[in-house]
Design an enzyme around this catalytic site. Structure first.
Site, short mmCIF file in Angstrom:
data_model
loop_
_atom_site.label_atom_id
_atom_site.label_comp_id
_atom_site.label_asym_id
_atom_site.label_seq_id
_atom_site.Cartn_x
_atom_site.Cartn_y
_atom_site.Cartn_z
N LEU A 7 29.86 7.57 26.29
CA LEU A 7 30.12 8.53 25.20
C LEU A 7 29.25 9.79 25.30
O LEU A 7 28.74 10.27 24.29
CB LEU A 7 29.94 7.84 23.86
CG LEU A 7 31.00 6.78 23.54
CD1 LEU A 7 30.59 5.93 22.34
CD2 LEU A 7 32.37 7.44 23.28
N MET B 95 31.98 14.31 27.98
CA MET B 95 33.39 14.14 28.36
C MET B 95 34.02 12.93 27.69
O MET B 95 35.14 13.00 27.18
CB MET B 95 33.50 14.02 29.89
CG MET B 95 33.16 15.28 30.64
SD MET B 95 34.26 16.65 30.25
CE MET B 95 35.74 16.14 31.10
N VAL C 3 31.34 7.54 32.91
CA VAL C 3 29.88 7.62 33.08
C VAL C 3 29.59 8.53 34.28
O VAL C 3 30.51 8.98 34.97
CB VAL C 3 29.25 6.23 33.28
CG1 VAL C 3 29.55 5.34 32.08
CG2 VAL C 3 29.72 5.56 34.57
N SER D 288 40.85 17.36 34.53
CA SER D 288 40.38 18.74 34.62
C SER D 288 40.54 19.48 33.30
O SER D 288 41.49 19.23 32.56
CB SER D 288 41.14 19.51 35.70
OG SER D 288 40.71 20.85 35.69
N GLY D 289 39.62 20.38 33.03
CA GLY D 289 39.71 21.19 31.82
C GLY D 289 38.42 21.22 31.04
O GLY D 289 38.35 21.83 29.97
N LYS E 250 42.32 16.07 42.54
CA LYS E 250 41.36 16.76 41.66
C LYS E 250 40.33 17.53 42.52
O LYS E 250 39.93 18.64 42.17
CB LYS E 250 40.66 15.73 40.76
CG LYS E 250 39.46 16.26 39.97
CD LYS E 250 39.90 17.31 38.94
CE LYS E 250 38.89 17.63 37.87
NZ LYS E 250 37.58 18.07 38.25
N LYS F 229 28.46 21.73 42.04
CA LYS F 229 28.17 20.31 41.85
C LYS F 229 28.74 19.45 42.98
O LYS F 229 28.63 18.24 42.94
CB LYS F 229 28.71 19.84 40.51
CG LYS F 229 27.85 20.32 39.35
CD LYS F 229 28.23 19.63 38.07
CE LYS F 229 27.26 19.98 36.97
NZ LYS F 229 27.74 19.54 35.66
#
Ligand code: NBP
Length: 473
Positions: free
Chosen positions: A11, A14, A78, A132-133, A186, A264
């Site tokens: 949690l 994302m 996670v 994505s987004g 992705k 990243k």
């Protein structure tokens, strides 16, 4: 006891947003996080948004699993890498045959492939899902790229489609193939995103250092371009970034931001994948290289002291229409490359990736969303060509736009303004459309020093030449 339609672990930013999105779409979601205080924070957030009646919070992992309806779909959101493997090991004794783990982080596709095979042996489905987004997308509708076993995709399909972005009412969510297919797509999405951003930055370089436009003036141009063929999220936000003012000083914010770009890893992964598959992706590679060189600020400062400042345009004319068309041409080349990488991966890994569908689910929700992708999905839906440069609608655009790209790259080279990505796109285009290349010479050299052989155009079979044993000086 089993009351939740789906479960979610993780949690942080994302995971919380995705869970709220699922709850808002009417599904009951069980939530868990390693650190229990995050669960309480999430419940607080869900309560504020009037969604707490759809949330089943649970700090004990085994109880959390028992609260999800069978066959279970358990999202894990996670940190990518080892935490995902650790989480899978903790879940394994708790799950039953037919259940599925839906891993939605930014994972390396080969990790997803490995996890898919590992869990398949144990009767558990593993779906590697590219989402994505960013934060906003996770909350209000991301683009969702799914890979894994089809059976468990079907179980989760209604929920994933409901929470995804919509383009003309169609969900931007699709099943793309087995194993690592979702995360591979992705990754290429992110590589293309790198290319788009770098090409925009290079065009901004001409505006700033060639045309001496103030950020606000450049913003106006991007706003205009956003009404035309370049219409996209990235062009839109470029206008906002160029317009922003730093409140303390009143200076345009962009002029105060340090010119060192972070990364990243997904851009690098896509460049590596392209190289490993033997597919040229010069625009993506150029964009990754541009970020790397940007991070060497001290070296760049030292080198400018040695070589001097860029010459500048020196009166050379740059037409803003050419700049727009150059960006469009560069973008077409970059997407063409990205889609060929996916087509090759599909063949290599037996995924049967649906190219038109991929273009479709990128039309909304994701960072590279654009009008252009609608045109592209329509073009791919019509024909067999995997290289966009040979798809009729895009051939028409490139026939004129390549001239603008050529003019802009030439003027930038003379002005000493860098265009790693746009010039790489142009070089790829020129190489791709040249029937007679120059590697006949390369083949001769390879045979000279390594007896690698060559084919002669007037006969069958591999040939060798009797080269002199030493070079004469
Ligand atoms: P983070 O990547 O910061 O990860 C934090 C979460 O991982 C927390 O819930 C944390 O639990 C949990 N966690 C860690 Br760290 N190690 C764990 C372990 N060994 N076992 C169980 N849980 C563990 O979260 P995020 O920024 O929300 O990103 C989640 C994923 O989404 C990542 O893969 C990220 O790359 C990706 N992402 C995607 C986008 C996008 O646009 N698609 C944007 C941002 C992130 P704790 O609370 O107990 O520490």
């Amino acid at each position: 006891m089993s009351s939740a339609d789906i479960g979610l672990i993780g949690l942080a930013v994302m995971g919380s947003n995705l869970a709220l999105n699922i709850a808002e779409n009417g599904y009951t979601i069980a939530v868990h996080n390693r650190t229990a205080s995050r669960i309480d924070d999430f419940v607080g957030m869900a309560t504020e948004q009037g969604l707490n009646d759809k949330v089943v919070p649970e700090a004990d992992l085994a109880t959390f699993i028992s609260k999800i309806k069978r066959p279970r779909s358990v999202i894990i959101m996670v940190k990518a890498g080892k935490p995902v493997d650790d989480m899978i090991e903790q879940l394994l004794p708790l799950l039953e045959e037919g259940d599925a783990i839906l891993e939605c982080g930014n994972s390396l596709y080969s990790d997803s492939q490995r996890r898919f095979e590992y869990l398949k042996e144990k009767g558990i489905g593993f779906l590697g899902i590219g989402v994505s987004g960013g934060e906003e997308g996770a909350r209000h509708g991301p683009s969702i790229m799914v890979g894994g076993p089809e059976e468990q995709w079907k179980n989760a399909q209604p929920i994933l489609e409901a929470i995804s972005a919509k383009f003309d009412g169609e969900p931007c969510c699709a099943y793309l193939g087995e194993g690592g297919a979702g995360h591979f797509v992705k990754t290429i999405h992110n590589g293309i995103e790198y290319g788009d951003m770098q090409m925009i930055a290079e065009v901004y370089g001409i505006m700033r250092d060639g045309l001496h436009m103030a950020p606000g003036e450049a913003a106006e141009v991007f706003r205009e371009w956003n009404k035309g063929p370049l219409n996209s999220y990235l062009i839109e936000i470029t206008g906002h970034v160029l317009d922003a003012v730093e409140p303390k000083t009143g200076t345009p914010l962009v002029e105060l931001i340090l010119d060192k770009a972070g990364q990243k890893g997904t851009g690098i992964w896509s460049a590596i994948a392209a190289q490993q598959l033997g597919v040229p992706a010069t625009a993506i590679e150029g964009a990754v290289a541009a970020r790397s060189i940007s991070s060497r600020k001290d070296e760049r400062v030292a080198a400018e002291a040695v070589y001097g400042k860029p010459a500048g345009l020196g009166g050379a004319h740059v037409d803003l229409g050419d700049l727009e068309q150059a960006l469009l041409a560069g973008k077409i080349v970059s997407y063409a490359q990205g889609f060929v990488v996916m087509a090759k991966a599909s063949e290599e890994f037996g995924w049967n990736l649906p190219l038109a569908t991929i273009a479709k689910i990128w039309r909304a929700g994701c960072i590279i969303r654009s009008r252009f992708l609608d045109q592209m999905s329509a073009a791919y839906a019509q024909g067999e060509n995997t290289n966009l440069l040979m798809v009729p609608d895009f051939v028409e655009i490139m026939k004129t736009a390549n001239g603008s790209l050529r003019k802009i790259v030439a003027v930038a080279a003379t002005a000493e303004l860098p265009m790693i990505c746009l010039s790489a796109s142009l070089a790829y285009f020129d190489s791709y459309r040249q029937a007679l290349g120059t590697t006949n010479l390369t083949q001769g050299q390879r045979d000279f020093f390594g007896a690698h052989g060559f084919i002669l155009t007037d006969r069958e079979g591999e040939q060798h030449h009797d080269w002199p044993s030493t070079l004469e000086h």
